[in-house]
Design a protein around this motif. Structure first.
Motif, PDB file in Angstrom:
ATOM      1  N   GLU A 154      96.388 -31.864 -68.463  1.00 16.76           N
ATOM      2  CA  GLU A 154      95.403 -32.943 -68.489  1.00 16.76           C
ATOM      3  C   GLU A 154      95.334 -33.652 -67.141  1.00 16.76           C
ATOM      4  OE1 GLU A 154      96.573 -35.126 -72.002  1.00 16.76           O
ATOM      5  OE2 GLU A 154      95.242 -33.901 -73.261  1.00 16.76           O
ATOM      6  N   GLU A 155      96.478 -33.781 -66.469  1.00 17.20           N
ATOM      7  CA  GLU A 155      96.505 -34.360 -65.121  1.00 17.20           C
ATOM      8  C   GLU A 155      95.697 -33.471 -64.160  1.00 17.20           C
ATOM      9  OE1 GLU A 155      97.637 -37.344 -62.428  1.00 17.20           O
ATOM     10  OE2 GLU A 155      97.903 -37.278 -64.589  1.00 17.20           O
ATOM     11  N   THR A 156      95.854 -32.182 -64.299  1.00 15.24           N
ATOM     12  CA  THR A 156      95.087 -31.238 -63.478  1.00 15.24           C
ATOM     13  C   THR A 156      93.599 -31.441 -63.717  1.00 15.24           C
ATOM     14  OG1 THR A 156      96.866 -29.603 -63.614  1.00 15.24           O
ATOM     15  CG2 THR A 156      94.699 -28.794 -62.956  1.00 15.24           C
ATOM     16  N   LEU A 157      93.216 -31.598 -64.980  1.00 15.07           N
ATOM     17  CA  LEU A 157      91.801 -31.757 -65.320  1.00 15.07           C
ATOM     18  C   LEU A 157      91.224 -33.073 -64.803  1.00 15.07           C
ATOM     19  CD1 LEU A 157      91.850 -30.227 -68.899  1.00 15.07           C
ATOM     20  CD2 LEU A 157      90.798 -29.254 -66.845  1.00 15.07           C
ATOM     21  N   LYS A 158      92.066 -34.085 -64.588  1.00 17.80           N
ATOM     22  CA  LYS A 158      91.580 -35.333 -63.984  1.00 17.80           C
ATOM     23  C   LYS A 158      91.081 -35.073 -62.567  1.00 17.80           C
ATOM     24  CE  LYS A 158      94.691 -38.531 -66.362  1.00 17.80           C
ATOM     25  NZ  LYS A 158      95.858 -39.415 -66.161  1.00 17.80           N
ATOM     26  N   PHE A 159      91.819 -34.235 -61.832  1.00 20.01           N
ATOM     27  CA  PHE A 159      91.467 -33.931 -60.444  1.00 20.01           C
ATOM     28  C   PHE A 159      90.426 -32.820 -60.353  1.00 20.01           C
ATOM     29  CE2 PHE A 159      95.856 -35.604 -59.961  1.00 20.01           C
ATOM     30  CZ  PHE A 159      95.557 -36.689 -59.162  1.00 20.01           C
ATOM     31  N   SER A 160      90.441 -31.910 -61.311  1.00 18.60           N
ATOM     32  CA  SER A 160      89.538 -30.762 -61.282  1.00 18.60           C
ATOM     33  C   SER A 160      89.066 -30.460 -62.704  1.00 18.60           C
ATOM     34  CB  SER A 160      90.264 -29.552 -60.685  1.00 18.60           C
ATOM     35  OG  SER A 160      89.447 -28.415 -60.721  1.00 18.60           O
ATOM     36  N   PRO A 219     100.100 -35.762 -55.012  1.00 16.53           N
ATOM     37  CA  PRO A 219      99.807 -35.908 -56.442  1.00 16.53           C
ATOM     38  C   PRO A 219      98.613 -35.098 -56.950  1.00 16.53           C
ATOM     39  CG  PRO A 219     100.212 -38.045 -55.443  1.00 16.53           C
ATOM     40  CD  PRO A 219     100.146 -37.046 -54.324  1.00 16.53           C
ATOM     41  N   ASP A 220      97.694 -34.729 -56.069  1.00 18.72           N
ATOM     42  CA  ASP A 220      96.522 -33.969 -56.512  1.00 18.72           C
ATOM     43  C   ASP A 220      96.658 -32.471 -56.215  1.00 18.72           C
ATOM     44  OD1 ASP A 220      96.340 -34.193 -53.766  1.00 18.72           O
ATOM     45  OD2 ASP A 220      94.171 -34.465 -53.757  1.00 18.72           O
ATOM     46  N   TYR A 221      97.876 -31.986 -56.081  1.00 22.03           N
ATOM     47  CA  TYR A 221      98.143 -30.583 -55.767  1.00 22.03           C
ATOM     48  C   TYR A 221      97.972 -29.758 -57.051  1.00 22.03           C
ATOM     49  CZ  TYR A 221     100.489 -26.714 -53.310  1.00 22.03           C
ATOM     50  OH  TYR A 221     100.803 -25.525 -52.706  1.00 22.03           O
ATOM     51  N   ILE A 246      92.059 -22.547 -65.924  1.00 21.73           N
ATOM     52  CA  ILE A 246      93.417 -22.368 -66.457  1.00 21.73           C
ATOM     53  C   ILE A 246      93.848 -23.612 -67.227  1.00 21.73           C
ATOM     54  CG2 ILE A 246      95.858 -22.113 -65.815  1.00 21.73           C
ATOM     55  CD1 ILE A 246      94.850 -20.459 -63.392  1.00 21.73           C
ATOM     56  N   ALA A 247      93.674 -24.766 -66.607  1.00 26.56           N
ATOM     57  CA  ALA A 247      94.093 -26.013 -67.251  1.00 26.56           C
ATOM     58  C   ALA A 247      93.296 -26.258 -68.537  1.00 26.56           C
ATOM     59  CB  ALA A 247      93.930 -27.183 -66.288  1.00 26.56           C
ATOM     60  N   SER A 275      97.658 -26.567 -57.831  1.00 25.99           N
ATOM     61  CA  SER A 275      98.508 -25.403 -58.078  1.00 25.99           C
ATOM     62  C   SER A 275      99.869 -25.837 -58.627  1.00 25.99           C
ATOM     63  CB  SER A 275      98.672 -24.609 -56.782  1.00 25.99           C
ATOM     64  OG  SER A 275      99.471 -23.489 -56.996  1.00 25.99           O
ATOM     65  N   ALA A 276     100.452 -26.855 -58.021  1.00 25.22           N
ATOM     66  CA  ALA A 276     101.758 -27.343 -58.485  1.00 25.22           C
ATOM     67  C   ALA A 276     101.641 -27.960 -59.879  1.00 25.22           C
ATOM     68  CB  ALA A 276     102.328 -28.356 -57.493  1.00 25.22           C
ATOM     69  N   LEU A 277     100.553 -28.668 -60.142  1.00 20.99           N
ATOM     70  CA  LEU A 277     100.359 -29.259 -61.471  1.00 20.99           C
ATOM     71  C   LEU A 277     100.258 -28.163 -62.533  1.00 20.99           C
ATOM     72  CD1 LEU A 277      97.822 -32.074 -60.543  1.00 20.99           C
ATOM     73  CD2 LEU A 277     100.089 -32.432 -61.527  1.00 20.99           C
ATOM     74  N   ASN A 278      99.453 -27.140 -62.263  1.00 15.32           N
ATOM     75  CA  ASN A 278      99.330 -26.022 -63.204  1.00 15.32           C
ATOM     76  C   ASN A 278     100.668 -25.295 -63.367  1.00 15.32           C
ATOM     77  OD1 ASN A 278      96.724 -26.020 -64.262  1.00 15.32           O
ATOM     78  ND2 ASN A 278      95.881 -24.893 -62.548  1.00 15.32           N
ATOM     79  N   ASN A 279     101.357 -25.084 -62.253  1.00  9.47           N
ATOM     80  CA  ASN A 279     102.645 -24.389 -62.315  1.00  9.47           C
ATOM     81  C   ASN A 279     103.670 -25.191 -63.112  1.00  9.47           C
ATOM     82  OD1 ASN A 279     101.630 -22.295 -60.789  1.00  9.47           O
ATOM     83  ND2 ASN A 279     102.508 -23.023 -58.867  1.00  9.47           N
ATOM     84  N   LEU A 280     103.672 -26.502 -62.919  1.00  7.26           N
ATOM     85  CA  LEU A 280     104.596 -27.350 -63.673  1.00  7.26           C
ATOM     86  C   LEU A 280     104.275 -27.284 -65.164  1.00  7.26           C
ATOM     87  CD1 LEU A 280     106.930 -29.321 -63.788  1.00  7.26           C
ATOM     88  CD2 LEU A 280     105.344 -31.163 -63.191  1.00  7.26           C
TER      89      LEU A 280
END
Length: 174
Positions: A149-155, A122-124, A160-161, A126-131
């Motif tokens: 926004e999910e990407t920004l929760k982890f990073s 779930p915290d991947y 990019i996000a 690259s995959a979150l940004n790609n999706l």
């Protein structure tokens, strides 16, 4: 005075030539290394069954070379081999397969692969940004914003996000 000016220009020219030379040699060595790996893996995998890692590496090389039609079956073989080996860290394989589909503008297939990668990890990022990017290409701006926004929760500092989320917030709220 004129000699100093000539010396400065000559120094700048030599510096630029040295920089260009180093850049060319770095690219040559990188290409040779990539081609060597490609050759070794192709030879090995044509003679015997490979591991998930070997299929993944070869598929990644083809992907980097933009030979997507050869990368897809190799990513699929990597998934099958990983299943047989009991390998659990296969999220990068799904992400790579998603990237290949995305590059061929098969966004629905890419989205499916990215979702599999995220389900496994779930915290991947690259995959979150790609999706998110795939959703943008499908004009699904609300879902894309959600992924960024999910990407920004982890990073929180993911450039990019941040940039894409800001842009999409304006579109979604308008």
């Amino acid at each position: 005075m004129d000699n100093n000016l000539v010396l400065v220009y000559l120094s700048i020219f030599v510096g630029l030539l040295a920089f260009a030379g180093v850049s060319v040699f770095r690219q040559i060595f990188k290409t040779r290394k990539l081609e060597s790996s490609l050759s070794k893996l192709k030879t090995k995998l044509s003679k015997e069954k490979g591991t998930a890692q070997e299929y993944y590496e070869l598929a990644s090389i083809y992907s980097e070379k933009k030979v997507f039609t050869q990368a897809i079956p190799l990513f699929q073989k990597a998934l099958k081999a990983a299943e047989e080996e009991g390998e659990e860290s296969i999220a990068p394989v799904y992400n790579g397969l998603g990237y290949v589909y995305f590059a061929q503008e098969q966004y629905d297939l890419a989205i499916r692969q990215y979702k599999e990668a995220i389900k496994l990890k779930p915290d991947y990022l690259s995959a979150l940004n790609n999706l998110g990017h795939a959703y943008e290409k499908k004009k699904l701006n609300a879902q894309a914003l959600e992924m960024y926004e999910e990407t920004l929760k982890f990073s929180p500092n993911n450039a990019i996000a941040k940039r894409r989320a800001e842009s999409l917030r304006r579109l979604v709220s308008a």
